[in-house]
Design a protein around this motif. Structure first.
Motif, PDB file in Angstrom:
ATOM      1  N   GLY A   1       0.874  -1.141  -0.093  1.00  0.00           N
ATOM      2  CA  GLY A   1      -0.009  -0.078  -0.217  1.00  0.00           C
ATOM      3  C   GLY A   1       0.906   1.278   0.040  1.00  0.00           C
ATOM      4  O   GLY A   1       1.684   1.072   0.631  1.00  0.00           O
ATOM      5  N   VAL A   2       0.582   2.247  -0.706  1.00  0.00           N
ATOM      6  CA  VAL A   2       1.373   3.340  -0.990  1.00  0.00           C
ATOM      7  C   VAL A   2       0.608   4.843  -0.737  1.00  0.00           C
ATOM      8  O   VAL A   2      -0.330   4.876  -1.204  1.00  0.00           O
ATOM      9  CB  VAL A   2       2.007   3.531  -2.532  1.00  0.00           C
ATOM     10  N   ALA A   3       0.913   5.455   0.267  1.00  0.00           N
ATOM     11  CA  ALA A   3       0.478   6.698   0.584  1.00  0.00           C
ATOM     12  C   ALA A   3       1.669   7.912   0.517  1.00  0.00           C
ATOM     13  O   ALA A   3       2.716   7.650   1.032  1.00  0.00           O
ATOM     14  CB  ALA A   3      -0.111   6.696   1.691  1.00  0.00           C
TER      15      ALA A   3
ATOM     16  N   ARG B   1      -2.676   9.417   9.972  1.00  0.00           N
ATOM     17  CA  ARG B   1      -3.730   9.283   8.839  1.00  0.00           C
ATOM     18  C   ARG B   1      -3.057   8.574   7.841  1.00  0.00           C
ATOM     19  O   ARG B   1      -3.573   7.672   6.908  1.00  0.00           O
ATOM     20  CB  ARG B   1      -4.475  10.524   8.615  1.00  0.00           C
ATOM     21  N   LEU B   2      -1.711   9.091   7.659  1.00  0.00           N
ATOM     22  CA  LEU B   2      -0.920   8.525   6.427  1.00  0.00           C
ATOM     23  C   LEU B   2      -0.712   7.235   6.553  1.00  0.00           C
ATOM     24  O   LEU B   2      -0.833   6.553   5.520  1.00  0.00           O
ATOM     25  CB  LEU B   2       0.460   9.421   6.561  1.00  0.00           C
ATOM     26  N   LEU B   3      -0.375   6.759   7.878  1.00  0.00           N
ATOM     27  CA  LEU B   3      -0.191   5.113   7.974  1.00  0.00           C
ATOM     28  C   LEU B   3      -1.511   4.424   7.819  1.00  0.00           C
ATOM     29  O   LEU B   3      -1.282   3.393   7.209  1.00  0.00           O
ATOM     30  CB  LEU B   3       0.395   4.974   9.339  1.00  0.00           C
ATOM     31  N   ALA B   4      -2.614   4.881   8.338  1.00  0.00           N
ATOM     32  CA  ALA B   4      -3.681   4.175   8.154  1.00  0.00           C
ATOM     33  C   ALA B   4      -4.296   4.099   6.658  1.00  0.00           C
ATOM     34  O   ALA B   4      -4.750   3.017   6.204  1.00  0.00           O
ATOM     35  CB  ALA B   4      -4.929   4.755   8.947  1.00  0.00           C
ATOM     36  N   ASP B   5      -3.839   5.023   5.838  1.00  0.00           N
ATOM     37  CA  ASP B   5      -3.996   5.235   4.418  1.00  0.00           C
ATOM     38  C   ASP B   5      -3.279   4.128   3.660  1.00  0.00           C
ATOM     39  O   ASP B   5      -3.620   3.300   2.884  1.00  0.00           O
ATOM     40  CB  ASP B   5      -3.517   6.775   3.919  1.00  0.00           C
TER      41      ASP B   5
END
Ligand SMILES: Nc1nc2c(ncn2[C@@H]2O[C@H](COP(=O)(O)OP(=O)(O)OP(=O)(O)O)[C@@H](O)[C@H]2O)c(=O)[nH]1
Length: 360
Positions: free
Chosen positions: A324-326, A337-341
């Motif tokens: 998963g890339v954010a 939030r970035l990590l959850a994304d």
């Protein structure tokens, strides 16, 4: 000491840098103590000289005490500076030679030299401190034994001169030995601290940075000045069907796969990138100054490299990873939030069939 000095030292992240700052703080603190001591001695001598009606001597001693007081105030204003111990040492040497030549009050000037022994070794360490003291001893011997040394107005008898030099050298050697053993213990403690810090920040199986360190690095990126800092991207990769691999080939083989994947991830990322073991079979890769497009490109490359590992084992095994890339930007969205994304995208990659990259 200035309380700001303490908090500055504690803000430093590297333990070695912190140790250096603590040592500098100790030396600056020792400089302050020595100045206080010198002030007390010269002040007392000035008072005695005044009561003996020696006005000139009292004035000189008072002027010296005032200079020492000024230096004490100055080192508190300057804070932590490497120059402080050097300047304080020079000031004390000047005071010492004045007392040696003039005799101070009642010919006691020479005696105060012994206080410089622990003082200088504390200020400069046992090597440089002993060197300075032995040079000072040699200069003292020259002044004391050179016939009619210019400027020497004090009168010391010959036995007193010789005894003084013997005591001075013996005290220097003893203090240096004691300080060298203290320094050895301190170095040992520093090595232990470094070792503990390394253990606390790395994962024992893969040698990668652990989750705690990864968090710390993300927080650092997040708090950078947004004007200077670029965007950054996070990849969360999770090995596919790892439970099956463990079940089929054993835990030891699973461990070896984790080590090999860690190696592949590290070998295929840049020096400034951070590869960490985020959890059991999960990895987090932090890419500073990289946007979503760049991060996706790298994730795809890593996915292929991990898949290629499958052919390197004697077993018929399928190794693959889902990413998963954010993308994040300083001060824009909290890293939680970035990590959850990134995590949610990684789960979508699993859901969509595994062995793939989800960035959008
Ligand atoms: N050998 C080994 N296995 C580990 C380690 N850490 C976690 N695991 C195993 O990794 C497996 C992860 O299993 P799951 O969470 O079910 O995920 P998975 O089987 O990879 O399935 P998907 O993630 O859905 O593809 C568990 O069996 C853990 O025991 C480790 O350090 N060594």
């Amino acid at each position: 000491m200035n309380p700001g000095i303490v908090s500055n030292a504690q803000d430093l992240s590297s333990p070695m840098e912190l140790a250096r700052q603590i040592e500098l703080r100790r030396r600056v603190q020792a400089s302050g103590y020595m100045l206080l001591f010198a002030m007390a001695i010269t002040g007392t001598m000035a008072a005695i000289a005044l009561s003996d009606n020696e006005i000139l001597r009292a004035s000189v001693l008072l002027a010296i005490a005032a200079t020492v007081l000024g230096s004490y105030v100055a080192i508190h204003k300057v804070g932590l500076s490497r120059l402080t111990p050097v300047l304080v040492g020079l000031l004390l040497l000047a005071l010492y030679f004045y007392l040696l030549l003039s005799g101070g009050v009642n010919n006691t000037g020479l005696m105060w030299a012994v206080t410089l022994v622990p003082g200088f070794i504390n200020l400069y360490g046992y090597r440089a401190g002993t060197g300075t003291l032995l040079a000072m001893g040699a200069a003292t011997a020259l002044i004391l034994f050179y016939p009619e040394f210019p400027g020497l107005t004090a009168e010391y008898d010959t036995t007193y001169r010789a005894r003084f030099l013997a005591v001075f050298v013996a005290l220097t050697v003893l203090t240096a030995l004691l300080d060298s053993s203290r320094q050895q213990t301190q170095q040992l403690l520093q090595r232990l601290t470094l070792e503990l810090e390394t253990r606390a920040s790395t994962d024992a199986l893969t040698g990668l940075l652990n989750r705690r360190e990864a968090y710390r690095e993300i927080s650092k990126l997040e708090s950078r000045d947004p004007k200077q800092a670029g965007r950054y991207t996070v990849l969360i990769g999770d090995l596919d069907n790892f439970k099956t691999i463990n079940d089929q080939f054993g835990h030891a083989f699973g461990d070896r796969v984790l080590q090999d994947v860690a190696w592949v991830l590290q070998q295929n990322t840049r020096v400034g990138d951070l590869v960490s073991r985020w959890g059991g079979e999960e990895f987090l890769i932090l890419l500073p100054n990289t946007d979503l497009e760049g991060g996706s490109f790298l994730a795809e490359k890593l996915r292929e490299k991990v898949e290629a590992l499958s052919d390197t084992y004697p077993h018929q095994v399928q190794i693959s990873i889902s990413f998963g890339v954010a993308e994040g930007s300083p001060h824009e969205q909290p890293h939680s939030r970035l990590l959850a994304d990134a995590d949610a995208k990684m789960y979508r990659a699993k859901h969509d069939g595994r062995n793939r990259v989800v960035a959008a």
